[in-house]
Design an enzyme around this catalytic site. Structure first.
Site, short mmCIF file in Angstrom:
data_model
loop_
_atom_site.label_atom_id
_atom_site.label_comp_id
_atom_site.label_asym_id
_atom_site.label_seq_id
_atom_site.Cartn_x
_atom_site.Cartn_y
_atom_site.Cartn_z
N HIS A 57 -2.84 2.68 -1.96
CA HIS A 57 -3.31 3.92 -0.38
C HIS A 57 -3.05 4.74 -0.90
O HIS A 57 -2.21 5.15 -0.15
CB HIS A 57 -3.63 3.07 0.63
CG HIS A 57 -4.05 1.99 0.86
ND1 HIS A 57 -5.55 2.06 1.42
CD2 HIS A 57 -4.00 0.48 0.73
CE1 HIS A 57 -6.41 1.66 1.27
NE2 HIS A 57 -5.20 0.15 0.92
N ASN A 129 -9.86 -1.37 6.70
CA ASN A 129 -10.32 -0.69 5.42
C ASN A 129 -11.94 0.14 6.49
O ASN A 129 -12.00 -0.04 7.46
CB ASN A 129 -10.74 -0.82 4.39
CG ASN A 129 -9.59 -1.50 3.68
OD1 ASN A 129 -8.53 -0.38 3.78
ND2 ASN A 129 -9.45 -2.53 3.05
N TYR A 339 3.62 -5.30 4.56
CA TYR A 339 3.23 -3.70 4.87
C TYR A 339 5.03 -3.50 5.07
O TYR A 339 5.12 -2.33 4.77
CB TYR A 339 2.55 -3.53 5.77
CG TYR A 339 0.92 -3.56 5.55
CD1 TYR A 339 0.47 -4.24 4.09
CD2 TYR A 339 0.05 -2.30 5.21
CE1 TYR A 339 -1.22 -4.39 3.80
CE2 TYR A 339 -1.38 -2.18 5.12
CZ TYR A 339 -1.45 -2.90 4.52
OH TYR A 339 -2.78 -2.93 3.66
#
Length: 488
Positions: A57, A129, A339
């Site tokens: 990303h 997403n 993350y």
């Protein structure tokens, strides 16, 4: 008309700068001495202006906005930001998955759809997403999958062979592959696509009851997509089409909006579905779990500094608030760690203290030193730097505890490979397409398979056949057409 007086330029330490045009020189030959500290400071800062791009990303576009609750779902969740009439500030970031920071916006790819809600109970990050499913159901496969989307170690080029080889040996990817290669695989701009939490999450209500939930952001702008040919034409004109569209729309006051809706499943319902409801490659049929209206997301303010506010924006599924929780989804469980750890590496130890990531509510924790320890301890007593302590430091609140998970059943139900049906939902999606949509799907797949070894193509065709014989046959015919074109 009087000229507006500008502020005096200073060094980063606050001293006035007398000359920002000419390097200091000394001697007959005009050499530059080390005492020109401002020149050295400017060059040193420039050398350090870049930080590592996101591994996944990397290319993204974002904006601020508001989220407003328009319907009552308080029977399902006690989250303050989801109570009737609640409103909070948000920041969003959209992105491509595979492309690097300089990639073209309009490439065929899955798009990230991340929203940070600045709530009165802390930040809630919904990080998903523009598709309701993903390519994998087990986190062990994520690094492998991403490698197939990046560059080959020898050629330094994207590898269709690696991509299709992985997919052909991972039948669970078929549902997402079908979406990616369909019309929705190439939206024209962020405002013309849906967003999904994708994973299954928890809602917890005031009675401490748990419900399973899936989040859906439905675009109010409608869906618009590029064909491969249209995408190539756009990329030939600009690589920044998404940034131009999103930034320009907000500057004009044409604010994009999405309706937030949820699907709700009773906690005990997870034991009764014919599919694993925590499987990231599966959707919940709307006939069984209809969409429930929640509120409206509106983007209405562009950032003033892209780097500080979008490149440094850090979203993580680990950021939840009371009334919202997790599920046994294996990929979600891994993302909860991965993350936040990516942000610690890329931005620094205290990345959540950066202005764009900082909660709007009071923050009290015992994280200590390390890089970027620029904020003050705000709980009032310097003796309270550990826990438990006798000096009035922050304490836990047991009333915020979640109910225990009650998942039981056959272990194979949650196994990566055993007993999973990877074809029915992909086939159902295929059968929803009209003839023109199917033909574009076949053509997109055939184009993406150019140069891939035949044995890998054959393995993938077998998956298409199992989803629907017409699916496999359509791709075969499209491949034959592409072969004839190449021969000619």
């Amino acid at each position: 008309m009087s000229k507006k007086r500008c502020p005096v330029m200073t060094t980063s330490a606050g001293a006035p700068v007398a000359d920002n045009q000419n390097a200091l020189t000394a001697g007959e030959r005009g050499s530059v001495p080390l005492q020109d500290y401002q020149l050295i400071e400017k060059l040193a800062h420039q050398n350090r202006e870049r930080i590592p791009e996101r591994v996944v990303h990397a290319k993204g576009w974002g904006a601020y906005g508001t989220f407003r609750v328009t319907h009552d779902i308080s029977s399902y969740t006690k989250a303050q930001c989801l109570q009737p009439g609640a409103e909070c500030e948000v920041i969003t970031r959209f992105s491509t998955v595979a492309g690097e920071l300089g990639a073209a916006d309009a490439e065929r790819d899955v798009r990230g759809f991340a929203v940070k809600f600045y709530t009165e109970e802390g930040n809630w990050d919904l990080v998903g997403n523009n598709t309701p499913v993903f390519f994998i159901r087990d986190p062990y496969k994520f690094p492998d999958f991403i490698r197939t989307q990046k560059r080959h170690p020898k050629t330094n080029l994207r590898s269709p062979t690696a991509m299709w080889d992985f997919w052909s040996q991972s039948p669970e990817s078929l549902h997402q592959v079908t979406i990616l290669m369909s019309d929705r695989g190439c939206p024209t701009a962020p405002m013309y696509m849906n967003g999904y939490g994708s994973h299954t999450f928890s809602f917890i209500n005031a009675d401490n009851q748990r419900f399973w939930v899936k989040f859906h952001f439905k675009t109010q702008q409608g869906h618009r997509h590029y064909t491969n040919a249209q995408s190539a034409e756009v990329i030939g004109q600009t690589r920044e089409s998404y940034q131009e569209a999103l930034f320009g729309a907000i500057e004009r006051g044409d604010y994009p909006k999405w309706d937030l809706k949820v699907q709700i499943m009773p906690e005990e319902g997870a034991e009764k579905t014919p599919y694993n409801p925590f499987d990231l490659t599966k959707v919940w049929p709307h006939a069984d779990y209809p969409l429930i209206d929640v509120g409206v997301l509106e983007l209405n303010r562009n950032p003033d500094n892209y780097f500080a506010e979008i490149e440094q924006a850090a979203f993580s599924p680990s950021n939840i608030v009371p009334g919202i929780g997790f599920s046994p989804d294996k990929v979600l469980q891994a993302r909860i760690f991965a993350y936040a750890d990516a942000h610690r590496y890329r931005l620094g130890t205290h990345y959540e203290a950066l202005p764009v990531n900082a909660p709007k509510c009071p923050v009290h924790h015992y994280h200590k030193d390390g890089a970027m320890r620029f904020f003050e301890t705000r709980h009032g007593n310097t003796d309270a730097y550990y826990e438990p302590n006798s000096f009035g430091g922050p304490q836990q609140d047991g009333s915020r505890s979640e109910p225990p998970l009650k998942i039981v059943g056959d272990a194979d139900r949650y196994n990566h490979r055993a007993g999973n049906d990877d074809y029915t939902q992909a086939g159902n999606l295929f059968r929803l397409f009209d003839d023109a949509q199917k033909q574009r799907l076949f053509s997109n797949i055939a184009q993406a398979m150019q140069g891939v070894p035949q044995d890998i193509i054959d393995k993938q065709l077998a998956h298409f056949d199992k989803a629907d014989p017409a699916y496999g046959n359509g791709v075969r015919k499209a491949l034959e057409v592409d072969c004839h074109k190449a021969a000619a």
